[in-house]
Design a protein around this motif. Structure first.
Motif, PDB file in Angstrom:
ATOM      1  N   UNK A 156      33.119  19.456  22.459  1.00  0.00           N
ATOM      2  CA  UNK A 156      34.167  18.519  22.025  1.00  0.00           C
ATOM      3  C   UNK A 156      34.611  17.547  23.121  1.00  0.00           C
ATOM      4  N   UNK A 157      34.051  17.683  24.342  1.00  0.00           N
ATOM      5  CA  UNK A 157      34.365  16.724  25.402  1.00  0.00           C
ATOM      6  C   UNK A 157      35.683  16.979  26.123  1.00  0.00           C
ATOM      7  N   UNK A 158      36.389  18.040  25.739  1.00  0.00           N
ATOM      8  CA  UNK A 158      37.676  18.322  26.400  1.00  0.00           C
ATOM      9  C   UNK A 158      37.438  18.791  27.842  1.00  0.00           C
ATOM     10  N   UNK A 159      38.425  18.524  28.712  1.00  0.00           N
ATOM     11  CA  UNK A 159      38.293  19.010  30.095  1.00  0.00           C
ATOM     12  C   UNK A 159      39.228  20.193  30.344  1.00  0.00           C
ATOM     13  N   UNK A 160      39.805  20.706  29.255  1.00  0.00           N
ATOM     14  CA  UNK A 160      40.706  21.866  29.385  1.00  0.00           C
ATOM     15  C   UNK A 160      39.911  23.160  29.286  1.00  0.00           C
ATOM     16  N   UNK A 161      39.234  23.522  30.388  1.00  0.00           N
ATOM     17  CA  UNK A 161      38.424  24.742  30.377  1.00  0.00           C
ATOM     18  C   UNK A 161      39.093  25.776  31.289  1.00  0.00           C
ATOM     19  N   UNK A 162      39.545  26.885  30.711  1.00  0.00           N
ATOM     20  CA  UNK A 162      40.250  27.897  31.526  1.00  0.00           C
ATOM     21  C   UNK A 162      39.863  29.317  31.105  1.00  0.00           C
ATOM     22  N   UNK A 163      40.073  30.263  32.033  1.00  0.00           N
ATOM     23  CA  UNK A 163      39.799  31.670  31.722  1.00  0.00           C
ATOM     24  C   UNK A 163      40.938  32.236  30.880  1.00  0.00           C
ATOM     25  N   UNK A 164      40.632  33.217  30.034  1.00  0.00           N
ATOM     26  CA  UNK A 164      41.676  33.872  29.247  1.00  0.00           C
ATOM     27  C   UNK A 164      42.528  34.748  30.147  1.00  0.00           C
ATOM     28  N   UNK A 165      43.843  34.795  29.866  1.00  0.00           N
ATOM     29  CA  UNK A 165      44.725  35.569  30.754  1.00  0.00           C
ATOM     30  C   UNK A 165      44.468  37.067  30.642  1.00  0.00           C
ATOM     31  N   UNK A 166      43.828  37.516  29.535  1.00  0.00           N
ATOM     32  CA  UNK A 166      43.573  38.959  29.405  1.00  0.00           C
ATOM     33  C   UNK A 166      42.149  39.329  29.821  1.00  0.00           C
ATOM     34  N   UNK A 167      41.486  38.426  30.571  1.00  0.00           N
ATOM     35  CA  UNK A 167      40.120  38.709  31.026  1.00  0.00           C
ATOM     36  C   UNK A 167      40.065  39.238  32.469  1.00  0.00           C
ATOM     37  N   UNK A 168      41.211  39.599  33.064  1.00  0.00           N
ATOM     38  CA  UNK A 168      41.173  40.220  34.398  1.00  0.00           C
ATOM     39  C   UNK A 168      40.695  41.668  34.250  1.00  0.00           C
ATOM     40  N   UNK A 169      40.177  42.249  35.365  1.00  0.00           N
ATOM     41  CA  UNK A 169      39.487  43.527  35.246  1.00  0.00           C
ATOM     42  C   UNK A 169      40.355  44.654  34.660  1.00  0.00           C
ATOM     43  N   UNK A 170      41.631  44.706  35.088  1.00  0.00           N
ATOM     44  CA  UNK A 170      42.500  45.795  34.626  1.00  0.00           C
ATOM     45  C   UNK A 170      42.706  45.717  33.099  1.00  0.00           C
ATOM     46  N   UNK A 171      42.958  44.500  32.606  1.00  0.00           N
ATOM     47  CA  UNK A 171      43.201  44.346  31.164  1.00  0.00           C
ATOM     48  C   UNK A 171      41.918  44.582  30.377  1.00  0.00           C
ATOM     49  N   UNK A 172      40.779  44.173  30.962  1.00  0.00           N
ATOM     50  CA  UNK A 172      39.506  44.386  30.266  1.00  0.00           C
ATOM     51  C   UNK A 172      39.265  45.882  30.082  1.00  0.00           C
ATOM     52  N   UNK A 173      39.563  46.671  31.121  1.00  0.00           N
ATOM     53  CA  UNK A 173      39.362  48.125  31.011  1.00  0.00           C
ATOM     54  C   UNK A 173      40.262  48.690  29.901  1.00  0.00           C
ATOM     55  N   UNK A 174      41.507  48.208  29.838  1.00  0.00           N
ATOM     56  CA  UNK A 174      42.419  48.664  28.765  1.00  0.00           C
ATOM     57  C   UNK A 174      41.854  48.269  27.396  1.00  0.00           C
ATOM     58  N   UNK A 175      41.294  47.060  27.295  1.00  0.00           N
ATOM     59  CA  UNK A 175      40.750  46.599  26.007  1.00  0.00           C
ATOM     60  C   UNK A 175      39.539  47.441  25.596  1.00  0.00           C
TER      61      UNK A 175
END
Ligand code: AMP
Length: 215
Positions: free
Chosen positions: A152-171
């Motif tokens: 879509x050409x947007x420049x708003x590319x960011x990581x999800x806030x729940x993608x850090x290692x601790x939260x990923x393990x909980x997920x």
């Protein structure tokens, strides 16, 4: 009645989002992700959105009564009569029971099979387009032009806030405890397909194309 719903099942980071969008294009059906719906909702300032955020930031499942209410309203809005690809729902027994009782449809399921080690590696480098939801990975799947979304050409590319290692393990823990038992149930209900989600993105795309022909 909704004609058909294709459920995407698998742990976080198994490729459901990326491949779900491709499957949706193949079958010309909308891709509905509860995670995407909730992330959009958290941008507004209501009691409901604050409750959603509270659960999502810690990697826990949002209470099923609220999830069921939102999904029902969404699916029965009339926009999904021909069906959809449903990504991230149902996620536990309570949701599965509600789904059967309230949504009249034919079900096929696609299960993305992958080990924990691969999940953590993939999520570690993942980032998204905030505008269209396209998914990238800083190690092996960047957009063609640095920082600009291919779709879509947007420049708003960011990581999800729940993608850090601790939260990923909980997920992943939530997934194993709550969601994995549903896979056995859906194996026996309707058509069920397993994808080797450890293969490369290109190989999985090929597998998904074959599945699309059989759905
Ligand atoms: P996802 O984008 O599917 O990884 O979902 C992100 C987060 O949204 C999850 O970690 C949960 O907190 C919440 N979520 C999404 N779908 C559901 C669901 N069906 N039931 C409960 N929580 C959900």
């Amino acid at each position: 009645m909704i004609k058909k719903i294709i459920l995407l099942m698998g742990p976080p980071g198994s490729g459901k989002g990326t491949q779900g969008k491709i499957l949706a294009e193949n079958l010309m059906l909308p891709h509905v992700s509860t995670g995407d719906i909730f992330r959009k909702m958290t941008k507004s300032d209501t009691e409901e959105s604050r409750l959603l955020s509270e659960y999502m930031v810690s990697g826990r499942l949002v209470p099923s009564d609220l999830v069921n209410k939102i999904v029902r309203k969404f699916l029965l809005s009339g926009d999904y009569k021909d069906g959809c690809i449903l990504d991230g729902y149902p996620r536990n027994l309570r949701q599965a029971e509600y789904f059967i009782e309230n949504i009249d449809t034919e079900i096929s399921s696609v299960f993305f099979d992958v080990t924990d080690e691969i999940i953590i590696k993939r999520i570690n480098g993942r980032y998204n387009c905030q505008s269209c939801g396209a998914i990238y990975n800083k190690y092996f799947d960047n957009p063609k032009t640095d920082g600009i979304c291919d779709h879509c050409g947007s420049s708003e590319l960011t990581a999800r806030s729940d993608d850090d290692e601790k939260t990923v393990i909980a997920r992943i823990e939530e997934y194993k405890k709550e969601t994995l038992p549903l896979v056995e149930y859906y194996k026996r209900k309707g058509r069920f397909f397993t994808v080797n989600a450890e293969a490369s993105k290109e190989e999985v795309i090929k597998e998904i194309a074959l599945i699309a022909k059989r759905i």
